[in-house]
Design a protein around this motif. Sequence first.
Motif, PDB file in Angstrom:
ATOM      1  N   THR A   1       1.071  -0.954  -0.183  1.00 15.97           N
ATOM      2  CA  THR A   1       0.146  -0.173  -0.118  1.00 15.97           C
ATOM      3  C   THR A   1       0.749   1.120   0.105  1.00 15.97           C
ATOM      4  OG1 THR A   1      -1.118  -1.486   0.936  1.00 15.97           O
ATOM      5  CG2 THR A   1      -2.034   1.188   0.901  1.00 15.97           C
ATOM      6  N   ASP A   2       0.294   1.885  -1.041  1.00 14.10           N
ATOM      7  CA  ASP A   2       1.425   3.726  -1.018  1.00 14.10           C
ATOM      8  C   ASP A   2       1.070   4.193   0.186  1.00 14.10           C
ATOM      9  OD1 ASP A   2       2.398   2.138  -3.274  1.00 14.10           O
ATOM     10  OD2 ASP A   2       0.591   3.608  -4.560  1.00 14.10           O
ATOM     11  N   GLY A   3       2.288   5.446   0.794  1.00 11.76           N
ATOM     12  CA  GLY A   3       1.822   5.875   1.596  1.00 11.76           C
ATOM     13  C   GLY A   3       0.695   7.298   1.557  1.00 11.76           C
ATOM     14  N   GLY A   4       0.781   7.751   1.976  1.00  7.64           N
ATOM     15  CA  GLY A   4      -0.520   9.077   2.074  1.00  7.64           C
ATOM     16  C   GLY A   4       0.365  10.657   1.532  1.00  7.64           C
ATOM     17  N   LYS A   5      -0.438  11.177   1.378  1.00  4.47           N
ATOM     18  CA  LYS A   5      -0.020  12.492   1.260  1.00  4.47           C
ATOM     19  C   LYS A   5       0.239  13.452   2.447  1.00  4.47           C
ATOM     20  CE  LYS A   5      -1.501  12.893  -3.546  1.00  4.47           C
ATOM     21  NZ  LYS A   5      -1.966  13.784  -5.210  1.00  4.47           N
ATOM     22  N   SER A   6       1.315  13.821   2.203  1.00  6.54           N
ATOM     23  CA  SER A   6       1.182  15.313   3.679  1.00  6.54           C
ATOM     24  C   SER A   6       0.205  16.496   3.484  1.00  6.54           C
ATOM     25  CB  SER A   6       2.475  15.632   3.969  1.00  6.54           C
ATOM     26  OG  SER A   6       3.971  14.155   4.004  1.00  6.54           O
ATOM     27  N   GLY A   7      -0.333  17.074   4.978  1.00  7.25           N
ATOM     28  CA  GLY A   7      -1.538  18.027   4.447  1.00  7.25           C
ATOM     29  C   GLY A   7      -0.148  19.319   4.470  1.00  7.25           C
ATOM     30  N   ARG A   8      -1.288  20.333   3.805  1.00  4.24           N
ATOM     31  CA  ARG A   8      -0.548  21.333   3.785  1.00  4.24           C
ATOM     32  C   ARG A   8      -0.129  22.448   5.077  1.00  4.24           C
ATOM     33  NH1 ARG A   8      -4.390  21.468  -0.014  1.00  4.24           N
ATOM     34  NH2 ARG A   8      -5.739  22.732   1.146  1.00  4.24           N
ATOM     35  N   PRO A   9       0.714  23.226   4.967  1.00  5.03           N
ATOM     36  CA  PRO A   9       0.689  23.914   6.413  1.00  5.03           C
ATOM     37  C   PRO A   9       0.693  25.033   6.378  1.00  5.03           C
ATOM     38  CG  PRO A   9       2.788  24.640   4.705  1.00  5.03           C
ATOM     39  CD  PRO A   9       1.930  23.503   4.083  1.00  5.03           C
ATOM     40  N   GLY A  10      -0.298  25.672   8.047  1.00  5.29           N
ATOM     41  CA  GLY A  10      -0.467  26.699   7.639  1.00  5.29           C
ATOM     42  C   GLY A  10      -0.378  28.058   7.737  1.00  5.29           C
ATOM     43  N   ALA A  11      -1.068  29.172   7.399  1.00  3.92           N
ATOM     44  CA  ALA A  11      -0.474  30.506   6.773  1.00  3.92           C
ATOM     45  C   ALA A  11      -0.267  31.473   8.115  1.00  3.92           C
ATOM     46  CB  ALA A  11      -1.375  30.794   6.086  1.00  3.92           C
ATOM     47  N   GLN A  12       0.889  31.708   7.578  1.00  4.63           N
ATOM     48  CA  GLN A  12       1.312  32.928   9.138  1.00  4.63           C
ATOM     49  C   GLN A  12      -0.073  33.885   8.658  1.00  4.63           C
ATOM     50  OE1 GLN A  12       5.189  33.718  10.025  1.00  4.63           O
ATOM     51  NE2 GLN A  12       4.820  35.844   9.048  1.00  4.63           N
ATOM     52  N   GLY A  13      -0.362  34.110  10.238  1.00  3.87           N
ATOM     53  CA  GLY A  13      -1.148  35.383  10.533  1.00  3.87           C
ATOM     54  C   GLY A  13      -0.318  36.947   9.856  1.00  3.87           C
ATOM     55  N   GLU A  14      -1.286  37.362  10.062  1.00  6.98           N
ATOM     56  CA  GLU A  14      -0.748  39.351   9.584  1.00  6.98           C
ATOM     57  C   GLU A  14      -0.193  40.100  10.659  1.00  6.98           C
ATOM     58  OE1 GLU A  14      -0.764  40.030   6.608  1.00  6.98           O
ATOM     59  OE2 GLU A  14      -1.985  38.449   5.885  1.00  6.98           O
ATOM     60  N   PRO A  15       1.178  41.000  10.850  1.00  5.57           N
ATOM     61  CA  PRO A  15       1.674  41.121  12.286  1.00  5.57           C
ATOM     62  C   PRO A  15       0.379  42.634  12.368  1.00  5.57           C
ATOM     63  CG  PRO A  15       2.105  41.952  10.355  1.00  5.57           C
ATOM     64  CD  PRO A  15       2.096  41.212   9.873  1.00  5.57           C
ATOM     65  N   GLY A  16       0.308  42.591  13.884  1.00  8.73           N
ATOM     66  CA  GLY A  16      -0.389  43.879  14.509  1.00  8.73           C
ATOM     67  C   GLY A  16       0.230  45.528  14.147  1.00  8.73           C
ATOM     68  N   ALA A  17      -1.430  46.183  14.091  1.00  8.56           N
ATOM     69  CA  ALA A  17      -0.834  47.862  13.709  1.00  8.56           C
ATOM     70  C   ALA A  17      -0.189  48.235  14.496  1.00  8.56           C
ATOM     71  CB  ALA A  17      -2.566  48.397  13.390  1.00  8.56           C
ATOM     72  N   VAL A  18       0.735  49.289  14.321  1.00 13.28           N
ATOM     73  CA  VAL A  18       1.324  50.380  15.616  1.00 13.28           C
ATOM     74  C   VAL A  18       0.256  51.111  16.136  1.00 13.28           C
ATOM     75  CG1 VAL A  18       3.059  51.903  15.181  1.00 13.28           C
ATOM     76  CG2 VAL A  18       3.524  49.734  14.066  1.00 13.28           C
ATOM     77  N   GLY A  19       0.346  50.626  17.457  1.00 17.40           N
ATOM     78  CA  GLY A  19      -0.164  51.479  18.587  1.00 17.40           C
ATOM     79  C   GLY A  19      -0.235  53.251  17.495  1.00 17.40           C
ATOM     80  N   ALA A  20      -1.387  54.147  17.967  1.00 18.69           N
ATOM     81  CA  ALA A  20      -1.016  55.744  18.077  1.00 18.69           C
ATOM     82  C   ALA A  20      -0.055  56.685  19.064  1.00 18.69           C
ATOM     83  CB  ALA A  20      -2.885  56.426  17.795  1.00 18.69           C
ATOM     84  N   ALA A  21       0.215  57.766  18.102  1.00 19.36           N
ATOM     85  CA  ALA A  21       1.463  58.407  18.892  1.00 19.36           C
ATOM     86  C   ALA A  21       1.022  59.107  19.592  1.00 19.36           C
ATOM     87  CB  ALA A  21       2.817  59.220  17.469  1.00 19.36           C
ATOM     88  N   GLY A  22       1.644  59.622  21.030  1.00 17.45           N
ATOM     89  CA  GLY A  22       0.959  60.218  21.601  1.00 17.45           C
ATOM     90  C   GLY A  22       1.141  61.996  21.316  1.00 17.45           C
ATOM     91  N   SER A  23       1.567  62.924  21.760  1.00 14.99           N
ATOM     92  CA  SER A  23       1.420  63.763  22.194  1.00 14.99           C
ATOM     93  C   SER A  23       2.368  64.680  23.049  1.00 14.99           C
ATOM     94  CB  SER A  23       0.067  64.597  21.175  1.00 14.99           C
ATOM     95  OG  SER A  23      -0.200  64.897  23.453  1.00 14.99           O
ATOM     96  N   LEU A  24       3.151  65.689  22.391  1.00 15.33           N
ATOM     97  CA  LEU A  24       3.947  66.142  23.313  1.00 15.33           C
ATOM     98  C   LEU A  24       3.733  67.580  23.724  1.00 15.33           C
ATOM     99  CD1 LEU A  24       6.242  66.766  24.873  1.00 15.33           C
ATOM    100  CD2 LEU A  24       8.093  66.348  23.497  1.00 15.33           C
ATOM    101  N   THR A  25       4.221  68.093  24.720  1.00 12.49           N
ATOM    102  CA  THR A  25       3.412  69.772  24.531  1.00 12.49           C
ATOM    103  C   THR A  25       4.360  70.293  25.537  1.00 12.49           C
ATOM    104  OG1 THR A  25       0.965  69.329  24.451  1.00 12.49           O
ATOM    105  CG2 THR A  25       1.950  71.741  25.627  1.00 12.49           C
ATOM    106  N   VAL A  26       5.068  71.562  25.346  1.00 14.11           N
ATOM    107  CA  VAL A  26       6.534  72.232  26.283  1.00 14.11           C
ATOM    108  C   VAL A  26       6.172  73.866  26.444  1.00 14.11           C
ATOM    109  CG1 VAL A  26       8.957  72.766  26.191  1.00 14.11           C
ATOM    110  CG2 VAL A  26       7.933  70.438  25.655  1.00 14.11           C
ATOM    111  N   GLN A  27       5.621  73.788  27.254  1.00 11.16           N
ATOM    112  CA  GLN A  27       5.722  75.190  28.285  1.00 11.16           C
ATOM    113  C   GLN A  27       6.064  75.995  28.698  1.00 11.16           C
ATOM    114  OE1 GLN A  27       1.519  76.091  29.868  1.00 11.16           O
ATOM    115  NE2 GLN A  27       2.518  78.022  30.481  1.00 11.16           N
ATOM    116  N   ARG A  28       6.981  77.095  28.272  1.00 10.89           N
ATOM    117  CA  ARG A  28       7.728  77.642  29.140  1.00 10.89           C
ATOM    118  C   ARG A  28       7.490  78.489  30.366  1.00 10.89           C
ATOM    119  NH1 ARG A  28      12.771  75.632  27.639  1.00 10.89           N
ATOM    120  NH2 ARG A  28      12.731  75.240  25.569  1.00 10.89           N
ATOM    121  N   LEU A  29       8.078  78.429  31.299  1.00 14.17           N
ATOM    122  CA  LEU A  29       7.844  78.936  32.951  1.00 14.17           C
ATOM    123  C   LEU A  29       8.589  80.176  32.823  1.00 14.17           C
ATOM    124  CD1 LEU A  29       8.521  76.039  35.312  1.00 14.17           C
ATOM    125  CD2 LEU A  29       6.606  76.977  34.409  1.00 14.17           C
TER     126      LEU A  29
END
Length: 252
Positions: free
Chosen positions: A224-252
Amino acid sequence: MRKLCLLALLCSPLAMAQDVKVDTNSFMRLPNTASTLQLQRLDVADHATLLVPANVTELKVEQMHLGREARIAIVPTQQSLQLLVRHAQLDAGSQITSRGAPGTYEKTAKPGRNLNLRIESLDAQELSVDARGGAGAPGYVGLDGANGQEPGCTWGEAGRGADGDNGGNGHPGAAGGQVRLELPRDFPSEQIKVLVDGGAGGLAGVGGKPGAGGKSKGCLVYRTDGGKSGRPGAQGEPGAVGAAGSLTVQRL
């Protein structure tokens, strides 16, 4: 003994202490028994770290000194922190950090903590603040496919291996913090180094491995011949970069 005295002094709603010193190459955490702390002098020695708990929302310091590579590390939370300093001396490589926490499989990433920093008198070659968001959690790794069934000598054929599951997508990074600085008018702008970038997206989950096909089998009458192997799963997508914060500078 000094730490026990510090704990006793910091137990009222408006906690006051004369001096807090963090020794070289050591770590100290302020007590979390009060939301407002007032210190006469804060000295964080070379390569030492002072941790400010999440429940502290206001910290007032008359005299603050950060040694070489010293850190004030602020625990991330939704409440902003008011850090008010009458006079600060900051040595090379010192930093105030309010970075967000990285995500895990159980928890989402935390954003950088919002920080309002007022320094009335500043002696430093550089003021460094890091309020970047936490990195996103990685995607789940796909499950491996099951191996195919082996054949018998009098029946059937070798089974095909199952496909691996696809990897999960990485989770998004958290947002950077909102930083507001109030600094002396004569402190050079080029010596202000503030990071408010969003956290990096989580890594993509790796796809599952394919299941192996059933092995070939030699029998008395036929093979009896051997069976075929399955297919590897696909890699997921990388996550999105978070939103940038903010900087405010006030002089005394």
